[in-house]
Design a protein around this motif. Structure first.
Motif, PDB file in Angstrom:
ATOM      1  N   ASP A  61      15.209   2.612  -4.652  1.00  0.00           N
ATOM      2  CA  ASP A  61      13.927   3.204  -4.224  1.00  0.00           C
ATOM      3  C   ASP A  61      13.448   2.590  -2.880  1.00  0.00           C
ATOM      4  O   ASP A  61      13.060   3.355  -1.825  1.00  0.00           O
ATOM      5  CB  ASP A  61      13.052   3.405  -5.076  1.00  0.00           C
TER       6      ASP A  61
ATOM      7  N   TRP B 137      13.033   3.564   1.025  1.00  0.00           N
ATOM      8  CA  TRP B 137      11.533   3.590   1.728  1.00  0.00           C
ATOM      9  C   TRP B 137      11.722   2.916   3.115  1.00  0.00           C
ATOM     10  O   TRP B 137      11.275   3.344   4.159  1.00  0.00           O
ATOM     11  CB  TRP B 137      10.557   2.877   0.819  1.00  0.00           C
TER      12      TRP B 137
ATOM     13  N   ARG C  85       2.837   4.015  -9.868  1.00  0.00           N
ATOM     14  CA  ARG C  85       1.813   5.144 -10.175  1.00  0.00           C
ATOM     15  C   ARG C  85       2.801   6.274 -10.670  1.00  0.00           C
ATOM     16  O   ARG C  85       2.200   6.877 -11.826  1.00  0.00           O
ATOM     17  CB  ARG C  85       0.717   5.428  -9.335  1.00  0.00           C
ATOM     18  N   LYS C  86       3.787   6.508 -10.141  1.00  0.00           N
ATOM     19  CA  LYS C  86       4.544   7.498 -10.372  1.00  0.00           C
ATOM     20  C   LYS C  86       5.914   7.399 -11.439  1.00  0.00           C
ATOM     21  O   LYS C  86       6.190   8.236 -12.050  1.00  0.00           O
ATOM     22  CB  LYS C  86       5.075   8.108  -9.108  1.00  0.00           C
TER      23      LYS C  86
ATOM     24  N   ASN D 134       0.679  -1.280   0.015  1.00  0.00           N
ATOM     25  CA  ASN D 134      -0.025  -0.183  -0.088  1.00  0.00           C
ATOM     26  C   ASN D 134       0.754   1.149   0.174  1.00  0.00           C
ATOM     27  O   ASN D 134       0.456   2.223  -0.627  1.00  0.00           O
ATOM     28  CB  ASN D 134      -0.898   0.076   1.255  1.00  0.00           C
ATOM     29  N   GLU D 135       1.876   1.206   0.606  1.00  0.00           N
ATOM     30  CA  GLU D 135       2.766   2.543   0.927  1.00  0.00           C
ATOM     31  C   GLU D 135       3.882   2.863  -0.069  1.00  0.00           C
ATOM     32  O   GLU D 135       4.393   3.789  -0.248  1.00  0.00           O
ATOM     33  CB  GLU D 135       2.971   2.580   2.391  1.00  0.00           C
ATOM     34  N   PHE D 136       4.360   1.524  -0.417  1.00  0.00           N
ATOM     35  CA  PHE D 136       5.470   1.574  -1.395  1.00  0.00           C
ATOM     36  C   PHE D 136       5.272   1.482  -2.852  1.00  0.00           C
ATOM     37  O   PHE D 136       4.936   2.335  -3.703  1.00  0.00           O
ATOM     38  CB  PHE D 136       6.729   0.894  -1.022  1.00  0.00           C
ATOM     39  N   TYR D 137       4.975   0.101  -3.095  1.00  0.00           N
ATOM     40  CA  TYR D 137       4.781  -0.633  -4.435  1.00  0.00           C
ATOM     41  C   TYR D 137       3.621   0.445  -5.283  1.00  0.00           C
ATOM     42  O   TYR D 137       3.900   0.715  -6.541  1.00  0.00           O
ATOM     43  CB  TYR D 137       4.549  -1.748  -4.431  1.00  0.00           C
ATOM     44  N   GLN D 138       2.432   0.211  -4.763  1.00  0.00           N
ATOM     45  CA  GLN D 138       1.190   1.109  -5.437  1.00  0.00           C
ATOM     46  C   GLN D 138       1.402   2.330  -5.667  1.00  0.00           C
ATOM     47  O   GLN D 138       0.996   2.943  -6.708  1.00  0.00           O
ATOM     48  CB  GLN D 138      -0.069   0.821  -4.444  1.00  0.00           C
ATOM     49  N   VAL D 139       1.961   3.080  -4.809  1.00  0.00           N
ATOM     50  CA  VAL D 139       2.423   4.503  -5.049  1.00  0.00           C
ATOM     51  C   VAL D 139       3.498   4.782  -5.807  1.00  0.00           C
ATOM     52  O   VAL D 139       3.307   5.348  -6.799  1.00  0.00           O
ATOM     53  CB  VAL D 139       2.919   5.258  -3.525  1.00  0.00           C
ATOM     54  N   THR D 140       4.528   4.067  -5.628  1.00  0.00           N
ATOM     55  CA  THR D 140       5.665   3.915  -6.563  1.00  0.00           C
ATOM     56  C   THR D 140       5.456   3.670  -8.150  1.00  0.00           C
ATOM     57  O   THR D 140       5.844   4.437  -9.116  1.00  0.00           O
ATOM     58  CB  THR D 140       6.959   3.129  -6.161  1.00  0.00           C
TER      59      THR D 140
END
Length: 80
Positions: A37, A41, A24-25, A16-22
């Motif tokens: 990266d 994190w 997307r960016k 939730n906090e790393f893979y999904q955010v990263t």
């Protein structure tokens, strides 16, 4: 489930906090960049991000580890 709960919760947090955010960016062209990266994190996760878990109680995991290490050392000295 009780023995794996901590690992499963960590996997959910990292997803939730790393893979999904990263993902997307940024698009990664190689594993080394992704690993760099992820390492950054994890340093944030362990040293800056406070946790509300049973043992951390609002401290970072590193603070919890170091506090526990001091308690363990004092306990061992008193048993000698």
């Amino acid at each position: 489930p009780q023995t794996n709960g901590i690992c499963e919760r960590f996997h959910k947090t990292i997803l939730n906090e790393f893979y999904q955010v990263t993902f997307r960016k940024k698009l990664y062209g190689d594993l080394e960049t992704l690993q760099t990266d992820l390492d950054e994190w994890l340093a944030h996760y362990n040293n800056e991000r406070t946790h509300q878990g049973k043992m951390c109680c609002g401290r970072t995991p590193m603070e919890t580890l170091l506090d526990g290490k001091h308690i363990w050392a004092e306990k061992n000295l008193s048993q000698m």
